[in-house]
Enzyme design. Structure first.
Site, short mmCIF file in Angstrom:
data_model
loop_
_atom_site.label_atom_id
_atom_site.label_comp_id
_atom_site.label_asym_id
_atom_site.label_seq_id
_atom_site.Cartn_x
_atom_site.Cartn_y
_atom_site.Cartn_z
N LYS A 249 -9.32 1.96 -2.15
CA LYS A 249 -9.61 1.48 -0.80
C LYS A 249 -11.05 1.86 -0.44
O LYS A 249 -11.47 3.00 -0.62
CB LYS A 249 -8.62 2.09 0.19
CG LYS A 249 -8.63 1.50 1.58
CD LYS A 249 -7.46 2.06 2.40
CE LYS A 249 -7.33 1.43 3.76
NZ LYS A 249 -6.12 1.91 4.48
N CYS B 126 -5.52 -2.98 2.57
CA CYS B 126 -5.38 -2.99 4.04
C CYS B 126 -6.70 -3.20 4.78
O CYS B 126 -7.19 -4.31 4.87
CB CYS B 126 -4.69 -1.70 4.50
SG CYS B 126 -3.90 -1.86 6.13
N GLU C 104 0.84 -1.20 0.00
CA GLU C 104 0.00 0.00 0.00
C GLU C 104 0.87 1.25 0.00
O GLU C 104 1.88 1.34 0.72
CB GLU C 104 -0.89 -0.03 1.26
CG GLU C 104 -1.79 1.19 1.44
CD GLU C 104 -2.59 1.13 2.74
OE1 GLU C 104 -3.49 1.97 2.91
OE2 GLU C 104 -2.32 0.24 3.59
#
Length: 565
Positions: A111, A147, A41
């Site tokens: 995300k 994540c 990331e």
């Protein structure tokens, strides 16, 4: 098909260096005939970039770097984390996984779940994804998440309604890929693995997880990237606390992706195979010191006040491991209250570590202060003001040395002292980095004992330091136990209150003394102003003092709470 997991250690804001590092990894993978290279990331800018993201020039520099990386990656598939622009109302950018192949952008997955708790501020900066869809590459549908998207509701802070993994599976994902910047805590190595394993067990889809490594001020990222096959067995695992890479074989059999590793570099995770907690803490702190100094672009030199106590001894040992003995200077600053051991033990430690140690007595400096205040303090007893002058003189000596020789001061305070305010502002709280601020006193002793027994396998930290009662040595025959309960009693109360979120009655229910709990909780609360002015500290626990624990300095909740007891 060969896929490579590569965990990198970026420098926040150094877009050029990070880009070069990524392209080096791309070229290496191309030569090794890797089909798909997967990076962490925000690999381009480093995580967390914080308010740098508010600068348009910063964002534009990253966008150009994204294009450069894609253009200079011929003949290979690439999945890497970066920011991408968001147009229209809302925040200026996304936190994205970018997918490219043979110099061509294939797709992006933004995300979806933006954490806004503990040390995370993603909601402050990023626009959330509106949907999640697999991205096809080499005939495989890659279900990519970033994540938090895979953690879902496995936290103590907030719950999400949307599950991006469900959407990926509904749209036919063959394999999960999660790119992360997941900070280390002492329990996360185990809990994170089991969380990822549960995801595979729930969906019966193999998973590849690639995490950032390296320290970024307070946060330490441990890497520990891994791959899990569809039967939820570990296929491969990368090193912790250093850059590393690993190749996994990815094949499609009967319409299902299988992951295998011909050269296992791992052990099945179990209670027995987990390394000792002290080893992880040691590796984390060494990385934290090293990256703090080196990534700051400052000369790799530090200075430490050596008191002859356990805290400064452990910090000196960690600094030597992080920077080398030539980069570390110790200064012992005895007063008329210092024991012979405070100097002798400091010198013995310095010799064992191979560092320089200078003696600068403070007797005359203290006498000068006493003389200057004599008329004003006439008729008053020796007390806290006189004690703290000694600490502040020592702090001034260390800062003067720092200025003269361009060395960073490493603070040596521990979490127990910081919690109850057993430390002096502008004195022993001085420093550029608080190395032990997230270790309780009992844990500092445990780390020191582990260092001697398991790391050095000989006596480096003198036994005399390990065995002596802790003391600030600011008045005759002083011991920490004069002002504080035994650390074996104190530390469990502090951990329960600070990390476990227990209040007065809950701590009493655990068997702690009522009067002691009331006293300790009040000390923690009223000393918030000291911690607000302290050096940044390396985070090891789920709740550390600093960016993840935000309490108001001016408040009356403590008084109200105490009145209710």
């Amino acid at each position: 098909m060969k896929i490579r997991l590569a965990q990198l250690n970026p420098i926040i804001g150094d877009i050029q260096t990070n880009t070069v590092r990524i392209l080096q990894e791309v070229e290496k993978a191309r030569k090794d005939e890797v089909a798909v290279l997967i990076l962490p990331e925000l690999a381009v800018c480093g995580y967390p970039p914080m308010d740098l993201l508010n600068l348009a020039s910063f964002r534009e520099t990253i966008y150009r770097a994204n294009d450069t990386i894609i253009e200079q990656s011929p003949g290979i598939g690439l999945i890497f984390g970066s920011i991408t622009p968001h147009e229209g109302t809302g925040r200026a950018c996304y936190n994205s996984a970018i997918v490219a192949n043979n110099r061509t952008l294939v797709g992006m997955q933004h995300k979806t779940l933006l954490p806004n708790y503990d040390v995370f501020d993603d909601m402050r900066y990023f626009e959330p994804a509106s949907s999640s869809s697999p991205i096809e590459l080499h005939g495989i549908k890659w279900g990519i998440s970033v994540c938090e998207d895979i953690w879902l509701n496995e936290n103590d802070y907030m719950q999400y309604k949307h599950n991006p993994l469900d959407q990926l599976v509904e749209d036919g994902a063959d394999i999960f890929v999660n790119i992360s910047a997941s900070p280390f805590t002492r329990t996360k190595i185990e809990s994170r693995f089991y969380m990822l394993q549960r995801r595979v067990e729930s969906y019966h889809i193999p998973l590849v997880y690639v995490n950032q490594v390296g320290a970024q001020t307070e946060l330490i990222f441990d890497g520990d990237s891994l791959a899990i096959d569809r039967s939820a067995k570990l296929v491969g695992r990368l090193a912790r606390f250093k850059e590393d890479a690993m190749d996994i074989s990815c094949t499609m059999e009967d319409g299902k992706v299988e992951l295998t590793n011909e050269i296992p570099q791992w052990q099945e995770l179990s209670k027995e195979s987990l390394q000792p907690e002290e080893k992880s803490i040691f590796e984390a702190l060494v990385l934290g010191i090293s990256d703090y100094v080196n990534k700051s672009g400052l000369p790799p030199k530090v200075v430490i006040g050596l008191s002859g106590g356990i805290d400064s001894a452990v910090v000196a040992a960690l600094a030597v491991e992080a920077l080398g003995s030539d980069a570390v200077t110790g200064i012992t600053m005895p007063s008329k209250f210092s024991s012979e051991g405070s100097v002798a033990d400091s010198l013995e430690l310095a010799k064992a570590l191979g560092i320089r140690c200078h003696q600068i007595p403070i007797h005359e400096m203290v006498a000068s202060f006493d003389q200057a205040f004599e008329a004003h303090y006439e008729g008053t007893a020796f007390g806290l003001a006189e004690e703290n002058i000694q600490s502040r003189i020592r702090g001034s000596i260390l800062m003067s040395w720092s200025n003269k020789f361009n060395s960073l001061v490493l603070n040596t305070g521990n979490k127990s002292e910081y919690a109850v305010g057993y430390c002096t502002l502008y004195g022993d709280m001085n420093g550029a980095l608080a190395v032990l601020s997230d270790l309780y006193k009992t844990e500092v002793y445990a780390l020191a004992e582990w260092l001697n027994k398991s790391y050095y396998m000989k006596e480096v930290i003198p036994n005399s330091i390990l065995q002596k009662p802790p003391s600030a040595e600011l008045r005759p025959d002083q011991k920490d136990s004069d002002s504080l309960p035994d650390y074996g009693l104190l530390d469990p109360i502090l951990k329960g209150y600070i990390e476990d979120g227990l209040e007065y009655t809950e701590l009493i229910d655990r068997g702690h003394n009522k009067a002691l709990v009331k006293r300790i909780l009040k000390l923690v609360d009223v000393n918030e102003f000291k911690r607000y002015q302290s050096a940044p500290g390396l985070k090891l626990s789920k709740v550390a003092f600093g960016m993840g624990r935000r309490r108001p300095l001016v408040q009356q909740w403590t008084r109200y709470r105490d009145s209710e007891r």
